[in-house]
Design a protein around this motif. Sequence first.
Motif, mmCIF file in Angstrom:
data_model
loop_
_atom_site.group_PDB
_atom_site.id
_atom_site.type_symbol
_atom_site.label_atom_id
_atom_site.label_comp_id
_atom_site.label_asym_id
_atom_site.label_seq_id
_atom_site.Cartn_x
_atom_site.Cartn_y
_atom_site.Cartn_z
ATOM 1 N N ILE A 429 -4.800 -7.248 -1.986
ATOM 2 C CA ILE A 429 -4.116 -7.693 -0.770
ATOM 3 C C ILE A 429 -4.367 -9.186 -0.631
ATOM 4 N N ALA A 453 -0.906 -10.840 -6.189
ATOM 5 C CA ALA A 453 -0.788 -10.853 -4.723
ATOM 6 C C ALA A 453 -0.712 -12.288 -4.205
ATOM 7 N N THR A 466 0.747 -6.847 -0.465
ATOM 8 C CA THR A 466 -0.102 -5.793 -1.030
ATOM 9 C C THR A 466 0.534 -5.371 -2.348
ATOM 10 N N ASP A 468 -0.164 -2.914 -5.988
ATOM 11 C CA ASP A 468 -0.969 -1.904 -6.685
ATOM 12 C C ASP A 468 -0.104 -1.326 -7.799
ATOM 13 N N GLU A 472 4.865 -3.314 -4.892
ATOM 14 C CA GLU A 472 4.392 -4.332 -3.953
ATOM 15 C C GLU A 472 5.126 -4.223 -2.620
ATOM 16 N N VAL A 498 0.539 -2.130 6.455
ATOM 17 C CA VAL A 498 -0.547 -2.864 5.794
ATOM 18 C C VAL A 498 -1.873 -2.163 6.078
ATOM 19 N N TRP A 501 -2.123 0.870 3.985
ATOM 20 C CA TRP A 501 -2.413 0.497 2.592
ATOM 21 C C TRP A 501 -3.905 0.225 2.422
ATOM 22 N N LEU A 502 -4.482 -0.542 3.347
ATOM 23 C CA LEU A 502 -5.910 -0.863 3.248
ATOM 24 C C LEU A 502 -6.750 0.406 3.299
ATOM 25 N N HIS A 505 -6.570 2.404 0.202
ATOM 26 C CA HIS A 505 -7.266 1.799 -0.933
ATOM 27 C C HIS A 505 -8.763 1.659 -0.683
#
Lengths: 549, 549
Positions: A429, A453, A466, A468, A472, A498, A501-502, A505
């Motif tokens: 990120i 990123a 972000t 992975d 994206e 977001v 996503w955090l 992960h």
Amino acid sequence: MKRLEHCQVYQSARRGFAPATILFDDRVQSVSPSEKGGGRYVVPGFIDIHMHIESSMTTPTEFSRVTLPHGTTTIVADCHEVTNVFGIEGLGQFMGLEVLNDTFYAVPSSVPATSSLLETCGGTIDGPEVRRLAKDRRIICLGEVMNAHDLLADGDNRTKRIIQVFRESRPECPIEGHCPRLSGSDLDRFIASGVDSDHCQQTPSSIRERVEKGMFLEIQYKSLTRENIDALKEFPGFFSFVTDDVMPDTLMGEGQLDRVLRKAIRLGMRPEDVIYAATWAPAVRMHLVDRGMIAPGKLADFVVLDDLDSLSIAQVYKRGKLVYDRDAELVPHVTLPSFGSGILQSVRRDLVRADDFVLRIPNGSHQVVHVDHEAPGTLTRKTIRTVTVTDGTYHAPDVSILASVERYGHQAPVVPVPMLHGLSKPGAICSSWSHDSHNLLVMASDAKFAALAVNLVIKRQGGIATVDPKGEQFVPLAYGGIVSLEPMDRLGKEILQVRAWLRDHGYQADDEVMSFAVLALPVSPVVKVSDKGIVDVATGTLIDWRDAE
Amino acid sequence: MKRLEHCQVYQSARRGFAPATILFDDRVQSVSPSEKGGGRYVVPGFIDIHMHIESSMTTPTEFSRVTLPHGTTTIVADCHEVTNVFGIEGLGQFMGLEVLNDTFYAVPSSVPATSSLLETCGGTIDGPEVRRLAKDRRIICLGEVMNAHDLLADGDNRTKRIIQVFRESRPECPIEGHCPRLSGSDLDRFIASGVDSDHCQQTPSSIRERVEKGMFLEIQYKSLTRENIDALKEFPGFFSFVTDDVMPDTLMGEGQLDRVLRKAIRLGMRPEDVIYAATWAPAVRMHLVDRGMIAPGKLADFVVLDDLDSLSIAQVYKRGKLVYDRDAELVPHVTLPSFGSGILQSVRRDLVRADDFVLRIPNGSHQVVHVDHEAPGTLTRKTIRTVTVTDGTYHAPDVSILASVERYGHQAPVVPVPMLHGLSKPGAICSSWSHDSHNLLVMASDAKFAALAVNLVIKRQGGIATVDPKGEQFVPLAYGGIVSLEPMDRLGKEILQVRAWLRDHGYQADDEVMSFAVLALPVSPVVKVSDKGIVDVATGTLIDWRDAE
């Protein structure tokens, strides 16, 4: 002449309600007792005296539009984010944007938050800038002084100069502070320098110590506990509620200052006392003599509630004009102007390579320093591991790469550092919204994702990327890389993604997006990362992660 | 670094005391809890935010010298008397005199108190003068707006202009008011104009109405009754104690603000609450952010008490310096500069004749209007008698002659008017200290004595003359005819003699010298005398005493 008839009208001096009829135009003309009041409660417009508009990633314009329905009619904004990016010229432009509420400003005192030895940003505020800003009547306080290290040091420094020049220019104005965990003789010295408020997270004992030492407390959401509420009850008039930072998704979901007030009520403070601390107490603190009370001559800023305990907002009046009516579906409207390249092309950084993010270290045994982010707050700790390096780089399964890539045109070398409790899955990120210098903060599972990123944020000229193995996502923050030009409801949804996503992960924090962003804030305890490497906040020095003392 | 060890130190936020040790230089460095405190109480220096130095007939210099031992370390002075005499140039000179306390100032708003149609004085303050004075940082408020008549009138006038210009120049500063007896919708309109304090005599209902309508109350000695104290207890933080006017003999005999505080304690207010209303509450009202509390960073202004209920003052510290010590017989010292003829030759009036004071009226039957001074306050009433005149003059055994002789160089004709409840024995008193225009106010048993007293004041260039068949006495007020250059203890004794003279000659009032002087104040109810004749205060018009409607 307009009127609100037979309501329960808030009486500030009694911290209670009385049935009355209000006559008003843009100001209150009279409040006349009625035989009986109806079911609706009329309270003064809410006043938020410590907040950062850019924390909601939006313009003053959009902020005013979306927060009026939450009852916030006056704010005192400390725009040190936009000033860190653009300097005081940029602050002036931001202040010039149209608003629907009354927005007052602070002189940002922490630009940069530390010094150019520890971090790079796009502006500097020192004595001459303070003198110039203090002439602007929209500015009514010195913004949060955060650098306790400077204040407690001997000799001259920028923080002391800023306070001195502000005191000379505006002797009557309050000086706002930020002093987490400070107490005893250090706190005495901090306050003795003239800084007499604090809005950080409190405990009952920090509340009592600060108020007894003459501080005005600004209580934000995270300071609201049952024990703190009990302590605050001892000191009516010596505290107000504030928001400090409200993320876009939180704002759209739970509200702004009203969210803080509701929590205070839930935790056992009388609604009448909560309203006092959101209206009259902050008006007095900021010398806003024309508001904070429903009385003749005061601005006709009203919040009409149909229930006191839930603080359910039916209508909002600003300067006598009905700007929000829940049942009539009346909401405020305003349009943004268009902006030039000075605002929109602010990420002056050449593209980076994966190689820039490799944690290089000589072969052999080392005491490696990690930025270690403990859930649930924004606090970090310095964690040291003994490691043996054989391939000239440091890597381990639970170690993420953390870096703040300078983006003000200096093309400074990237200084990646190791991090614990970062990401637990492949990906990265990167955010150009990273307090307070707003360089390109990246947290990555490996160097390749880090570069992907960061380059996405550079190419799109600001935002949150972000990436992975699945692909994206990007949230554009077109204004200086920190502020969105989208409507807040759309932005809120994007920030929620977001956040998801955090969490997906493996990043753990109460407020994931904010906690990530302040990994770059070198005045927030204990170790943080700047474009120059790891900063030891307590000593104000850079630490080489490769060999701990 | 100095210290006050193991005292009972006042905690403003708790309105109570706690044992502590104070470290200080000119400001407080720290307040550290002690195991136990000694017998002495340390409270912040007293702050008197509504007062007129010239009411004590003295200079700011001498005033500061004699009031520091009474604990008054900060005053906000509304010097509209000296401004009425000398204009804003003279105000500047007065403000330039050396003081030992901290003296802040108000922009005098009522110069003249009414208009040049109703009275003559030596200065005028309108928009341009306000704009000029507002640039001076020693000025922190707009002084008492007294002209309710102007404020409630339609259209433009001087009072409205003054408020508007002050609001534009200093939007954050308070506007002080004077509105005796005003209530209901008139009070709403008065407050709605921006004037949000009142220091006049109150009743429980006027206190409640004013505070509920958003006013800050400034409570003076004469407002202190047991009933008013009970009403004030409902509103901590919304009032302060002030002195307004303290006569020289009262100041030397009973004290200044401390006298007011002692009375409040005697009438049942807790000393801790009384101290709050003399320190923190007035500091907040006037935005004096550096004082009013004993806390780090605040000025080291302390009053050391050895008893709380009697408020017995043992020591006073000003900015960390011990300036008064009762037991060590340490008192403040300061010397006055010398003054030129501009200050000392200010009574520009040719000598008058007895004939100027004869109450002339055509023969026949008349409805004669009298200024009737009812004891015990300063209120007057309009009393009308049907009389038959046979010798072209009006005289009766119980009628005194009252006149305010213009003294600003215009040599305006004298306009004597009849008065009831004036003197009951032969003689006259004339004073150039006569609020607010400070013309030569004379009250006499007959025209001959009137001329004698007035001419004595003219010849001696300002002061208070008393003449009767036994001889004459004179109190010089050399500075502008309103301020003495003598030490206050001597002046106090002389004023005591004037008071005795008035009482001996049948004049009845609680405060004889002040009540006499404000017979010339055409904003104080109900009928007063100016150099132009009788003023009807409610309508702001001149009344011909010879024929009532």
